[in-house]
Scaffold this active site. Structure first.
Site, PDB file in Angstrom:
ATOM      1  N   MET A  32      -7.907   6.706  10.981  1.00  7.40           N
ATOM      2  CA  MET A  32      -8.865   6.873   9.875  1.00  7.40           C
ATOM      3  C   MET A  32     -10.045   7.756  10.285  1.00  7.40           C
ATOM      4  O   MET A  32     -11.180   7.519   9.855  1.00  7.40           O
ATOM      5  CB  MET A  32      -9.389   5.496   9.403  1.00  7.40           C
ATOM      6  CG  MET A  32      -8.284   4.569   8.936  1.00  7.40           C
ATOM      7  SD  MET A  32      -8.890   2.953   8.429  1.00  7.40           S
ATOM      8  CE  MET A  32      -9.156   2.172  10.008  1.00  7.40           C
TER       9      MET A  32
ATOM     10  N   LYS B 282      -2.688   1.293  -6.898  1.00 10.20           N
ATOM     11  CA  LYS B 282      -2.748   1.699  -8.321  1.00 10.20           C
ATOM     12  C   LYS B 282      -2.424   0.508  -9.212  1.00 10.20           C
ATOM     13  O   LYS B 282      -1.480   0.523  -9.982  1.00 10.20           O
ATOM     14  CB  LYS B 282      -1.714   2.793  -8.600  1.00 10.20           C
ATOM     15  CG  LYS B 282      -2.172   4.186  -8.254  1.00 10.20           C
ATOM     16  CD  LYS B 282      -1.236   5.190  -8.902  1.00 10.20           C
ATOM     17  CE  LYS B 282      -0.572   6.058  -7.880  1.00 10.20           C
ATOM     18  NZ  LYS B 282       0.843   6.051  -7.788  1.00 10.20           N
TER      19      LYS B 282
ATOM     20  N   ASP C 240       0.869  -1.182   0.000  1.00 10.16           N
ATOM     21  CA  ASP C 240       0.000   0.000   0.000  1.00 10.16           C
ATOM     22  C   ASP C 240       0.903   1.228   0.000  1.00 10.16           C
ATOM     23  O   ASP C 240       2.118   1.107   0.123  1.00 10.16           O
ATOM     24  CB  ASP C 240      -0.846   0.046   1.281  1.00 10.16           C
ATOM     25  CG  ASP C 240      -1.654  -1.218   1.480  1.00 10.16           C
ATOM     26  OD1 ASP C 240      -2.117  -1.785   0.482  1.00 10.16           O
ATOM     27  OD2 ASP C 240      -1.810  -1.628   2.650  1.00 10.16           O
TER      28      ASP C 240
HETATM   29  N1  SAH Z   1      -2.094  -0.829  10.561  1.00  8.71           N
HETATM   30  C1  SAH Z   1      -1.801   0.588  10.617  1.00  8.71           C
HETATM   31  C2  SAH Z   1      -3.074   1.405  10.562  1.00  8.71           C
HETATM   32  C3  SAH Z   1      -3.871   1.203   9.295  1.00  8.71           C
HETATM   33  S1  SAH Z   1      -5.290   2.193   9.228  1.00  8.71           S
HETATM   34  C4  SAH Z   1      -0.971   0.894  11.858  1.00  8.71           C
HETATM   35  O1  SAH Z   1      -0.793   0.021  12.719  1.00  8.71           O
HETATM   36  O2  SAH Z   1      -0.431   1.997  11.937  1.00  8.71           O
HETATM   37  C5  SAH Z   1      -4.667   3.623   8.413  1.00  8.71           C
HETATM   38  C6  SAH Z   1      -4.612   4.785   9.381  1.00  8.71           C
HETATM   39  O3  SAH Z   1      -3.432   4.723  10.173  1.00  8.71           O
HETATM   40  C7  SAH Z   1      -4.525   6.135   8.742  1.00  8.71           C
HETATM   41  O4  SAH Z   1      -5.794   6.575   8.302  1.00  8.71           O
HETATM   42  C8  SAH Z   1      -4.025   6.974   9.892  1.00  8.71           C
HETATM   43  O5  SAH Z   1      -5.046   7.194  10.836  1.00  8.71           O
HETATM   44  C9  SAH Z   1      -3.042   6.026  10.526  1.00  8.71           C
HETATM   45  N2  SAH Z   1      -1.643   6.235  10.097  1.00  8.71           N
HETATM   46  C10 SAH Z   1      -0.803   5.294   9.644  1.00  8.71           C
HETATM   47  N3  SAH Z   1       0.428   5.788   9.413  1.00  8.71           N
HETATM   48  C11 SAH Z   1       0.353   7.096   9.741  1.00  8.71           C
HETATM   49  C12 SAH Z   1       1.291   8.182   9.750  1.00  8.71           C
HETATM   50  N4  SAH Z   1       2.560   7.998   9.360  1.00  8.71           N
HETATM   51  N5  SAH Z   1       0.875   9.394  10.160  1.00  8.71           N
HETATM   52  C13 SAH Z   1      -0.396   9.599  10.553  1.00  8.71           C
HETATM   53  N6  SAH Z   1      -1.332   8.620  10.568  1.00  8.71           N
HETATM   54  C14 SAH Z   1      -0.956   7.388  10.175  1.00  8.71           C
END
Ligand code: SAH
Length: 245
Positions: free
Chosen positions: A172, A57, A35
């Site tokens: 999110m 994509k 992703d």
């Molecule tokens: N599995 C991931 C989360 C996936 S859901 C984890 O453990 O981090 C995707 C969400 O993660 C995004 O919408 C945001 O809320 C958050 N997120 C992930 N990386 C981020 C970053 N570098 N900065 C800010 N938010 C982030």
């Protein structure tokens, strides 16, 4: 001979927070389905020897649906490939890793999970906000902001969430932030509860917006806050001010 699948967390962004195990399996992969969330710095180091599949994509334009990603993984492993599914943060926190492992196992495929540092903890932490703290919060709740609180069929109980004393960390949640702030205060959470939004954590263009439940919606709108962002609600946010210059 079938291959093997790895569900790999990339950490919140940046090579420094990618685990050594993740690096090892990435470098040995035949196929990598990724992703955008792992971020440019990590994606730039994916080995050219592997077949790289951008799930955002695919084939130049269309975003792969979850079932298509799963089908591709199964197909590649059955063709004998070592397949890495690379996700942001940790694969099992709102990462659909749980669904993918189920499908792979249904097909009798061997799966190894490589945990990653989750953005839910690391992104606030890197701006000086600990998700727990003896003085401010003895518990932390991770919430998906994907669920619209105004929908009666929401899987989240906002009344219960509004009564929790600890930290709320919402992933999110940018789109539904107005409804979330509204739902929490409507159920009795103090409108003066501090809130921080950290956009693009650990990236060069990281930005933090701080406010309270009462004014964060207006501030986020004025600042043009956009995903990806981690939203932290609770007393620990006061520590951001302390750490800030
Ligand atoms: N599995 C991931 C989360 C996936 S859901 C984890 O453990 O981090 C995707 C969400 O993660 C995004 O919408 C945001 O809320 C958050 N997120 C992930 N990386 C981020 C970053 N570098 N900065 C800010 N938010 C982030």
């Amino acid at each position: 001979m079938t291959g093997k699948a790895y569900l790999v967390g990339s950490g919140p962004g940046g090579l420094g927070l990618l685990t050594m195990r993740a690096r090892e399996v990435i470098d040995r992969a035949d196929v990598i389905l990724y992703d955008q969330l792992p971020g440019e710095e990590i994606l730039a180091t994916l080995p050219g020897s592997a077949e790289l599949i951008d799930c955002g994509k695919y084939g130049g334009s269309h975003t792969l649906e979850q079932h298509e990603i799963e089908a591709l993984m199964v197909e590649k492993v059955k063709a004998g490939k070592t397949v890495v599914r690379l996700k942001g943060g940790d694969p099992f926190l709102f990462g659909r890793g749980g669904e993918e492992i189920e499908v792979l196992r249904e097909h009798g495929i061997r799966v190894e999970v490589v945990p990653g540092i989750t953005s839910a903890i690391a992104v606030p932490e890197m701006v000086g906000i600990p998700v727990t703290h003896r003085k401010y919060a003895s518990q932390v709740t991770f919430i998906t902001g994907h669920e619209d609180p105004t929908k009666p069929e929401s899987a989240l109980d906002w009344e219960v969430l509004s009564r929790l004393k600890g930290t709320l960390v919402i992933l999110m949640g940018v789109k539904n932030l107005p409804a979330i702030a509204e739902a929490l205060t409507a159920h009795g959470k103090d409108p003066e509860t501090p809130v921080a939004i950290i956009e693009r954590g650990l990236r060069p263009d990281q930005r933090v917006t701080v406010g309270t439940l009462a004014d964060i919606t207006g501030k986020a709108r004025a600042a043009g806050v956009r995903p990806p962002a981690v939203i932290v609600i609770g007393g620990v946010v006061e520590l951001y001010e302390e750490f800030a210059e």
